[in-house]
Design an enzyme around this catalytic site. Structure first.
Site, PDB file in Angstrom:
ATOM      1  N   ASP A  64       0.981  -1.178  -0.040  1.00  0.00           N
ATOM      2  CA  ASP A  64       0.115  -0.058  -0.099  1.00  0.00           C
ATOM      3  C   ASP A  64       0.911   1.159  -0.001  1.00  0.00           C
ATOM      4  O   ASP A  64       0.303   2.385  -0.240  1.00  0.00           O
ATOM      5  CB  ASP A  64      -1.041   0.031   1.073  1.00  0.00           C
ATOM      6  CG  ASP A  64      -0.304   0.122   2.518  1.00  0.00           C
ATOM      7  OD1 ASP A  64       0.894  -0.208   2.569  1.00  0.00           O
ATOM      8  OD2 ASP A  64      -0.921   0.201   3.573  1.00  0.00           O
ATOM      9  N   SER A  65       2.255   1.038   0.115  1.00  0.00           N
ATOM     10  CA  SER A  65       3.236   2.133  -0.254  1.00  0.00           C
ATOM     11  C   SER A  65       2.985   2.570  -1.595  1.00  0.00           C
ATOM     12  O   SER A  65       3.508   3.826  -2.009  1.00  0.00           O
ATOM     13  CB  SER A  65       4.506   1.530  -0.038  1.00  0.00           C
ATOM     14  OG  SER A  65       4.941   0.467  -0.714  1.00  0.00           O
ATOM     15  N   ASP A 103      -0.930  -6.311  -0.829  1.00  0.00           N
ATOM     16  CA  ASP A 103      -1.382  -5.406   0.604  1.00  0.00           C
ATOM     17  C   ASP A 103      -2.887  -5.066   0.886  1.00  0.00           C
ATOM     18  O   ASP A 103      -3.463  -4.443  -0.375  1.00  0.00           O
ATOM     19  CB  ASP A 103      -0.601  -4.150   0.727  1.00  0.00           C
ATOM     20  CG  ASP A 103       0.239  -4.008   2.030  1.00  0.00           C
ATOM     21  OD1 ASP A 103       0.104  -4.683   2.930  1.00  0.00           O
ATOM     22  OD2 ASP A 103       1.038  -3.005   2.140  1.00  0.00           O
ATOM     23  N   LYS A 133      -1.420  -9.323   2.662  1.00  0.00           N
ATOM     24  CA  LYS A 133      -0.607  -9.002   3.836  1.00  0.00           C
ATOM     25  C   LYS A 133      -1.451  -7.915   4.730  1.00  0.00           C
ATOM     26  O   LYS A 133      -2.473  -7.172   3.564  1.00  0.00           O
ATOM     27  CB  LYS A 133       0.838  -8.046   3.482  1.00  0.00           C
ATOM     28  CG  LYS A 133       1.209  -7.346   4.881  1.00  0.00           C
ATOM     29  CD  LYS A 133       2.684  -7.074   4.390  1.00  0.00           C
ATOM     30  CE  LYS A 133       2.988  -5.508   3.970  1.00  0.00           C
ATOM     31  NZ  LYS A 133       2.225  -4.692   4.718  1.00  0.00           N
ATOM     32  N   GLU A 135      -1.845  -5.237   8.227  1.00  0.00           N
ATOM     33  CA  GLU A 135      -1.219  -4.676   9.546  1.00  0.00           C
ATOM     34  C   GLU A 135      -2.126  -4.808  10.788  1.00  0.00           C
ATOM     35  O   GLU A 135      -3.132  -5.054  10.879  1.00  0.00           O
ATOM     36  CB  GLU A 135      -1.071  -3.214   9.348  1.00  0.00           C
ATOM     37  CG  GLU A 135      -0.147  -2.877   7.931  1.00  0.00           C
ATOM     38  CD  GLU A 135      -0.052  -1.341   7.916  1.00  0.00           C
ATOM     39  OE1 GLU A 135      -0.328  -0.603   8.712  1.00  0.00           O
ATOM     40  OE2 GLU A 135       0.481  -1.114   6.786  1.00  0.00           O
ATOM     41  N   GLU A 201       8.510  -4.033  11.098  1.00  0.00           N
ATOM     42  CA  GLU A 201       8.735  -2.850  10.498  1.00  0.00           C
ATOM     43  C   GLU A 201       9.492  -1.746  11.742  1.00  0.00           C
ATOM     44  O   GLU A 201       8.772  -1.600  12.573  1.00  0.00           O
ATOM     45  CB  GLU A 201       7.913  -2.032  10.027  1.00  0.00           C
ATOM     46  CG  GLU A 201       8.314  -0.571   9.067  1.00  0.00           C
ATOM     47  CD  GLU A 201       7.264  -0.296   7.920  1.00  0.00           C
ATOM     48  OE1 GLU A 201       6.461  -0.965   7.481  1.00  0.00           O
ATOM     49  OE2 GLU A 201       7.536   0.877   7.618  1.00  0.00           O
TER      50      GLU A 201
HETATM   51  O1  KIV Z   1       3.395  -1.218   1.696  1.00  0.00           O
HETATM   52  C1  KIV Z   1       4.604  -1.404   1.967  1.00  0.00           C
HETATM   53  O2  KIV Z   1       5.281  -1.265   0.838  1.00  0.00           O
HETATM   54  C2  KIV Z   1       5.032  -2.220   3.049  1.00  0.00           C
HETATM   55  C3  KIV Z   1       6.412  -2.661   3.267  1.00  0.00           C
HETATM   56  C4  KIV Z   1       7.227  -1.499   3.405  1.00  0.00           C
HETATM   57  C5  KIV Z   1       6.550  -3.639   4.130  1.00  0.00           C
HETATM   58  O3  KIV Z   1       4.151  -2.814   3.679  1.00  0.00           O
END
Ligand code: KIV
Length: 284
Positions: A64-65, A103, A133, A135, A201
Site C-alpha cells: 500500500d506504499s 497489501d 498482507k 497490518e 517494521e
Molecule cells: O506497503 C509496503 O510497501 C510495505 C512494506 C514496506 C513492508 O508494507
C-alpha cells in the site's frame, strides 16, 4: 492444474533456485528450516516486476506504499482497493516465478473477518495474487484465521504499521523497552492464527532477533536489523529513485540521477534537432 514436486525447492536455495514455477509459502517455510535468508521487494507495475522476477527476487509485495510512490499521497491511508487491485494484476501478469503478495489497504479489513475475506478475495481473483498482507496484531487475529481457513495465505505486519500513523503519533521506532514483550506476543498470536510470515517494521534489531528466534514462520525485516529471516525494501528506495529515504534504507543505484540525466539528454537533442536521426525514421 500442474502438480508440483512435494520437495518444494528440491534442495535449491530460494534466491536463485526454483526456476520452473512460482515460489510458494511452503518454499518460504523450508527456507526458514534451512536457515536461509531471502530478499523481498515491492513492485507496482509490469516492467519493474518483470525485472525483479528476472533478478530472482522470490517474493514481490504490491504494497500500500503505492499510495506514496505511485499515487502521490502523503500517507498510505487514502489508497483504495480499486487503486491497488489493477497494480496487483499487472505485477502478477508480468511475473512467472515470484510469489505475489497484495497489501490490504486501510479500511478494507479492520471492520470484520468477513470484510477481510471479501477484500482478500478480490486481490486473489482479480489481482491474481498468491497471498495478502495486513497490518496489526491481536485485533486482526480473527481476520487472519478466517482468511487462512478460506485458503488465502496471510503475511502479518507488526511494529511500525503505517496505516496506524495517527494513533502511533508519527513514523517512529516501535517495540522499545517494555513494548518488546507486546510485540513478541502479537507475533506469536499471528503465527498461531496461521500467518505464513511476519513483517517487522522499524523495531530494535535485538527485539527482531528475539522474535525471529521464537517464531517458526519467517520474519521479514524493514528497519529491523540483520537477524530477520528476510528483508524487504520499497524498490524506489532501494534503487535511489525516492527523493528522501529512512535511515534503514541502503540504496543500490542512483535511478533519480540516471533518469533525470536521460530526460535532459533527450530534451537537449529534441531542442537542437539531433533526435530523431535517420535510423529512427520510416521511409515511404
Ligand atoms: O506497503 C509496503 O510497501 C510495505 C512494506 C514496506 C513492508 O508494507
Amino acid at each position: 492444474m500442474t502438480i508440483t514436486s512435494t520437495t518444494p525447492s528440491a534442495g535449491n536455495s530460494l534466491y536463485g533456485g526454483v526456476t520452473n514455477r512460482r515460489v510458494t509459502v511452503r518454499d518460504l517455510a523450508s527456507a526458514k528450516a534451512r536457515g536461509e535468508r531471502w530478499p523481498m521487494l515491492t513492485a507496482y507495475d509490469a516492467l519493474t516486476a518483470r525485472v525483479f522476477d528476472e533478478a530472482g527476487i522470490p517474493v514481490l509485495l504490491v504494497g500500500d506504499s503505492a499510495a506514496n510512490v505511485v499515487y502521490g499521497y502523503d500517507t498510505t491511508l487514502p489508497v483504495t482497493m480499486d487503486e491497488l487491485v489493477p497494480l496487483t494484476a499487472a505485477v502478477s501478469r508480468s511475473t512467472q516465478r515470484a510469489l505475489v503478495v497484495a497489501d490490504l489497504p486501510f479500511g478494507s479489513y479492520q471492520s470484520s473477518p468477513q470484510q477481510a475475506l471479501e477484500s482478500a478475495s478480490r486481490f486473489m481473483k482479480e489481482g491474481r495474487a498468491q497471498a495478502v498482507k495486513l497490518e496489526g496484531g491481536h485485533a486482526v487475529a480473527p481476520q487472519v484465521e478466517l482468511l487462512v481457513s478460506a485458503g488465502i495465505p496471510v503475511m502479518a505486519h507488526l511494529g511500525l504499521t503505517p496505516q496506524s500513523v495517527n494513533t502511533l503519533g508519527g513514523y517512529r521506532v516501535q517495540g522499545r523497552g517494555e513494548a518488546a514483550a507486546g510485540l513478541l506476543k502479537d507475533a506469536k498470536e499471528m503465527e498461531r492464527a496461521g500467518a505464513f510470515a511476519v513483517v517487522l517494521e522499524c523495531v530494535p534489531a535485538e527485539v527482531a532477533a528475539q522474535v525471529t528466534e521464537q517464531l517458526s514462520v519467517p520474519t521479514v525485516g524493514i528497519g529491523a536489523g540483520p537477524s530477520t529471516d528476510a528483508q524487504v525494501l520499497v524498490w524506489q528506495d532501494m534503487a535511489g529513485l525516492s527523493p528522501k529515504v529512512a535511515k534503514f534504507v541502503k540504496t543500490y543505484a542512483n535511478l533519480h540521477e540516471t533518469l533525470r540525466d536521460a530526460a535532459s539528454a533527450y530534451a537537449d537533442e529534441v531542442v537542437n534537432g539531433t533526435f530523431p536521426e535517420e535510423r529512427h525514421s520510416y521511409t515511404g
